[in-house]
Motif scaffolding. Structure first.
Motif, PDB file in Angstrom:
ATOM      1  N   ALA A 121     -18.523  49.037  14.248  1.00  0.00           N
ATOM      2  CA  ALA A 121     -19.741  50.143  14.601  1.00  0.00           C
ATOM      3  C   ALA A 121     -20.782  49.814  14.093  1.00  0.00           C
ATOM      4  CB  ALA A 121     -18.969  51.288  14.931  1.00  0.00           C
ATOM      5  N   ASP A 122     -22.596  50.160  14.796  1.00  0.00           N
ATOM      6  CA  ASP A 122     -23.306  49.802  14.106  1.00  0.00           C
ATOM      7  C   ASP A 122     -23.411  51.943  13.129  1.00  0.00           C
ATOM      8  OD1 ASP A 122     -25.868  50.218  14.095  1.00  0.00           O
ATOM      9  OD2 ASP A 122     -26.417  49.472  15.617  1.00  0.00           O
ATOM     10  N   ALA A 123     -23.608  50.796  12.090  1.00  0.00           N
ATOM     11  CA  ALA A 123     -23.342  52.053  10.588  1.00  0.00           C
ATOM     12  C   ALA A 123     -25.075  53.190  11.552  1.00  0.00           C
ATOM     13  CB  ALA A 123     -23.144  51.681   9.987  1.00  0.00           C
ATOM     14  N   LYS A 124     -25.725  52.526  11.590  1.00  0.00           N
ATOM     15  CA  LYS A 124     -27.435  53.355  11.672  1.00  0.00           C
ATOM     16  C   LYS A 124     -27.079  53.502  12.664  1.00  0.00           C
ATOM     17  CE  LYS A 124     -29.450  49.948   9.452  1.00  0.00           C
ATOM     18  NZ  LYS A 124     -30.649  48.504   9.526  1.00  0.00           N
ATOM     19  N   THR A 125     -26.724  53.972  13.978  1.00  0.00           N
ATOM     20  CA  THR A 125     -26.278  54.610  15.512  1.00  0.00           C
ATOM     21  C   THR A 125     -25.194  55.224  15.765  1.00  0.00           C
ATOM     22  OG1 THR A 125     -25.628  52.876  16.605  1.00  0.00           O
ATOM     23  CG2 THR A 125     -28.382  53.410  16.589  1.00  0.00           C
ATOM     24  N   PHE A 126     -24.214  55.154  15.002  1.00  0.00           N
ATOM     25  CA  PHE A 126     -23.002  55.430  15.550  1.00  0.00           C
ATOM     26  C   PHE A 126     -23.397  57.371  15.194  1.00  0.00           C
ATOM     27  CE2 PHE A 126     -18.776  57.875  14.337  1.00  0.00           C
ATOM     28  CZ  PHE A 126     -18.429  57.255  15.420  1.00  0.00           C
ATOM     29  N   GLU A 127     -22.999  57.422  16.022  1.00  0.00           N
ATOM     30  CA  GLU A 127     -22.982  59.037  16.152  1.00  0.00           C
ATOM     31  C   GLU A 127     -21.214  59.834  16.812  1.00  0.00           C
ATOM     32  OE1 GLU A 127     -26.112  61.224  18.134  1.00  0.00           O
ATOM     33  OE2 GLU A 127     -27.365  60.748  16.779  1.00  0.00           O
ATOM     34  N   SER A 128     -20.784  60.820  16.753  1.00  0.00           N
ATOM     35  CA  SER A 128     -19.492  61.058  17.603  1.00  0.00           C
ATOM     36  C   SER A 128     -19.262  62.646  16.935  1.00  0.00           C
ATOM     37  CB  SER A 128     -18.708  60.270  17.266  1.00  0.00           C
ATOM     38  OG  SER A 128     -17.074  60.440  17.637  1.00  0.00           O
ATOM     39  N   GLN A 129     -18.328  63.456  18.161  1.00  0.00           N
ATOM     40  CA  GLN A 129     -18.021  64.210  17.892  1.00  0.00           C
ATOM     41  C   GLN A 129     -16.642  64.927  18.469  1.00  0.00           C
ATOM     42  OE1 GLN A 129     -20.025  67.441  20.819  1.00  0.00           O
ATOM     43  NE2 GLN A 129     -22.333  65.995  20.122  1.00  0.00           N
TER      44      GLN A 129
END
Length: 182
Positions: free
Chosen positions: A42-50
């Motif tokens: 995953a791209d750690a700089k842009t990773f988002e999740s809910q």
């Protein structure tokens, strides 16, 4: 069974987390809500999740919204599994790939049944909205005497069973369960 209350809904989010902690904390959240999983890419700089989770007795309904990523379960994750469960998984909006008793490419609305005691690798290349319904082995065997016949097999969204399951599964959300009289 008592009605689902708003307090029965568990929630996880990467919002507000430092970038360097998002992936390990998200892997921990997946383990807590579902089964032990490791984020492989995953791209750690842009990773988002809910993620939200609610339960109807022993059946759990999990909704996930998130960034592209890959995740997997190998020997280490399987060894940390505390209960044998099956997961019926569907993406509402994107194509994705899974390796679980063979390789499958799934389109939005296609479903697949995953066995928690077996290795799996998922590649989700786009922002996604997933629904995951988790059944304990004993519950599923009351409806499906031999789940091994279904594990890892793609159920097309436009097949007879696919249309029925997709219609039902996509209606299951924590919000709708709190409003219902189930």
């Amino acid at each position: 069974m008592r009605p689902v209350q708003p307090s029965d809904v568990e929630q996880w989010s990467t919002s507000g987390m430092p970038q360097e902690l998002r992936l390990p904390l998200w892997s921990s959240a997946l383990t807590s809500a579902l089964i032990p999983l490791t984020i492989g890419w995953a791209d750690a700089k842009t990773f988002e999740s809910q993620m939200t989770k609610t339960s109807l007795g022993t059946v759990a309904i999990v909704h996930q919204i998130g960034s592209p990523h890959s995740s997997y379960r190998a020997r280490g994750e399987i060894a940390r599994t505390t209960e044998h469960a099956f997961n019926l998984i569907v993406s509402a909006n994107c194509s994705w790939d899974i390796r679980h008793f063979g390789d499958s490419h799934l389109e939005p609305g296609d479903l697949i049944l995953h066995d928690s005691l077996s290795p799996v690798a998922l590649h989700i290349p786009q922002p996604h909205r997933f629904v995951n319904v988790q059944f304990p082995e004993s519950w599923l065997r009351t409806w499906v005497p031999d789940p091994s016949q279904l594990i890892g097999r793609r159920v097309a969204r436009d097949s007879r069973w696919g249309r029925v399951l997709l219609s039902y599964v996509t209606q299951l959300s924590p919000e709708s369960l709190c409003r219902s009289s189930l």
